[in-house]
Design a protein around this motif. Structure first.
Motif, PDB file in Angstrom:
ATOM      1  N   GLU A 105     -38.942 -24.562 -14.492  1.00  0.00           N
ATOM      2  CA  GLU A 105     -37.922 -24.072 -15.078  1.00  0.00           C
ATOM      3  C   GLU A 105     -36.846 -25.080 -14.563  1.00  0.00           C
ATOM      4  O   GLU A 105     -36.719 -25.484 -13.217  1.00  0.00           O
ATOM      5  N   PHE A 106     -36.195 -25.966 -15.502  1.00  0.00           N
ATOM      6  CA  PHE A 106     -35.011 -26.852 -15.131  1.00  0.00           C
ATOM      7  C   PHE A 106     -33.670 -26.213 -15.265  1.00  0.00           C
ATOM      8  O   PHE A 106     -33.342 -25.508 -16.109  1.00  0.00           O
ATOM      9  N   THR A 107     -32.870 -26.422 -13.891  1.00  0.00           N
ATOM     10  CA  THR A 107     -31.836 -25.809 -13.899  1.00  0.00           C
ATOM     11  C   THR A 107     -30.486 -26.778 -14.227  1.00  0.00           C
ATOM     12  O   THR A 107     -29.270 -26.162 -14.365  1.00  0.00           O
ATOM     13  N   SER A 108     -31.114 -27.840 -14.502  1.00  0.00           N
ATOM     14  CA  SER A 108     -29.932 -28.855 -14.507  1.00  0.00           C
ATOM     15  C   SER A 108     -30.693 -30.323 -15.093  1.00  0.00           C
ATOM     16  O   SER A 108     -31.728 -30.533 -14.976  1.00  0.00           O
ATOM     17  N   ALA A 109     -29.689 -31.084 -15.530  1.00  0.00           N
ATOM     18  CA  ALA A 109     -30.083 -32.379 -16.363  1.00  0.00           C
ATOM     19  C   ALA A 109     -30.711 -33.341 -14.972  1.00  0.00           C
ATOM     20  O   ALA A 109     -31.524 -34.034 -15.379  1.00  0.00           O
ATOM     21  N   THR A 110     -30.273 -33.160 -13.574  1.00  0.00           N
ATOM     22  CA  THR A 110     -31.082 -33.675 -12.563  1.00  0.00           C
ATOM     23  C   THR A 110     -32.349 -33.261 -12.253  1.00  0.00           C
ATOM     24  O   THR A 110     -33.131 -34.224 -12.208  1.00  0.00           O
ATOM     25  N   ASP A 111     -32.777 -31.987 -12.390  1.00  0.00           N
ATOM     26  CA  ASP A 111     -33.843 -31.837 -12.619  1.00  0.00           C
ATOM     27  C   ASP A 111     -34.822 -32.323 -13.386  1.00  0.00           C
ATOM     28  O   ASP A 111     -35.964 -32.739 -13.189  1.00  0.00           O
ATOM     29  N   LEU A 112     -34.470 -32.441 -14.469  1.00  0.00           N
ATOM     30  CA  LEU A 112     -35.088 -32.714 -15.738  1.00  0.00           C
ATOM     31  C   LEU A 112     -35.336 -34.190 -15.553  1.00  0.00           C
ATOM     32  O   LEU A 112     -36.336 -34.712 -15.667  1.00  0.00           O
ATOM     33  N   ALA A 113     -34.299 -34.902 -15.166  1.00  0.00           N
ATOM     34  CA  ALA A 113     -34.502 -36.375 -14.970  1.00  0.00           C
ATOM     35  C   ALA A 113     -35.531 -36.775 -13.836  1.00  0.00           C
ATOM     36  O   ALA A 113     -36.479 -37.647 -13.825  1.00  0.00           O
ATOM     37  N   ARG A 114     -35.687 -36.242 -12.520  1.00  0.00           N
ATOM     38  CA  ARG A 114     -36.585 -36.319 -11.727  1.00  0.00           C
ATOM     39  C   ARG A 114     -37.987 -35.885 -12.122  1.00  0.00           C
ATOM     40  O   ARG A 114     -38.834 -36.768 -12.033  1.00  0.00           O
ATOM     41  N   ALA A 115     -38.107 -34.913 -12.944  1.00  0.00           N
ATOM     42  CA  ALA A 115     -39.157 -34.631 -13.398  1.00  0.00           C
ATOM     43  C   ALA A 115     -39.805 -35.615 -14.494  1.00  0.00           C
ATOM     44  O   ALA A 115     -41.084 -36.002 -14.516  1.00  0.00           O
ATOM     45  N   PHE A 116     -38.999 -36.066 -15.396  1.00  0.00           N
ATOM     46  CA  PHE A 116     -39.337 -37.045 -16.300  1.00  0.00           C
ATOM     47  C   PHE A 116     -39.691 -38.486 -15.586  1.00  0.00           C
ATOM     48  O   PHE A 116     -40.698 -38.988 -15.914  1.00  0.00           O
ATOM     49  N   GLY A 117     -38.976 -38.737 -14.566  1.00  0.00           N
ATOM     50  CA  GLY A 117     -39.513 -40.022 -14.031  1.00  0.00           C
ATOM     51  C   GLY A 117     -40.445 -40.047 -13.163  1.00  0.00           C
ATOM     52  O   GLY A 117     -41.334 -40.987 -13.335  1.00  0.00           O
ATOM     53  N   GLU A 118     -40.729 -38.770 -12.543  1.00  0.00           N
ATOM     54  CA  GLU A 118     -42.302 -38.393 -11.975  1.00  0.00           C
ATOM     55  C   GLU A 118     -43.287 -38.835 -12.817  1.00  0.00           C
ATOM     56  O   GLU A 118     -44.443 -39.260 -12.574  1.00  0.00           O
TER      57      GLU A 118
END
Length: 72
Positions: free
Chosen positions: A50-63
């Motif tokens: 579950e993504f709680t912020s744009a930062t969480d999503l950006a990190r997961a996308f980059g990984e």
């Protein structure tokens, strides 16, 4: 990946997301915004979470992008 994809380029398709969102909800959102296949492929490769912020999503996308490109 055949298409060049910069990590920030997906943000145009995630605009307007209200967090928290599951991985599948994020993918549905970007599909609704006509994201290209390259963005969807990377998002499908993200860890289920579950993504709680744009930062969480950006990190997961980059990984996920790095894994698909063979980088660590």
């Amino acid at each position: 990946m055949a298409e060049q994809l910069s990590t920030p380029s997906y943000q145009v398709y995630t605009k307007g997301i209200d967090y928290p969102k599951s991985k599948q909800e994020v993918i549905s959102h970007v599909r609704g915004n006509n994201a290209p296949d390259a963005v969807i492929r990377v998002m499908e490769a993200m860890e289920d979470q579950e993504f709680t912020s744009a930062t969480d999503l950006a990190r997961a996308f980059g990984e996920a992008k790095n894994r698909l490109e063979g980088r660590r």
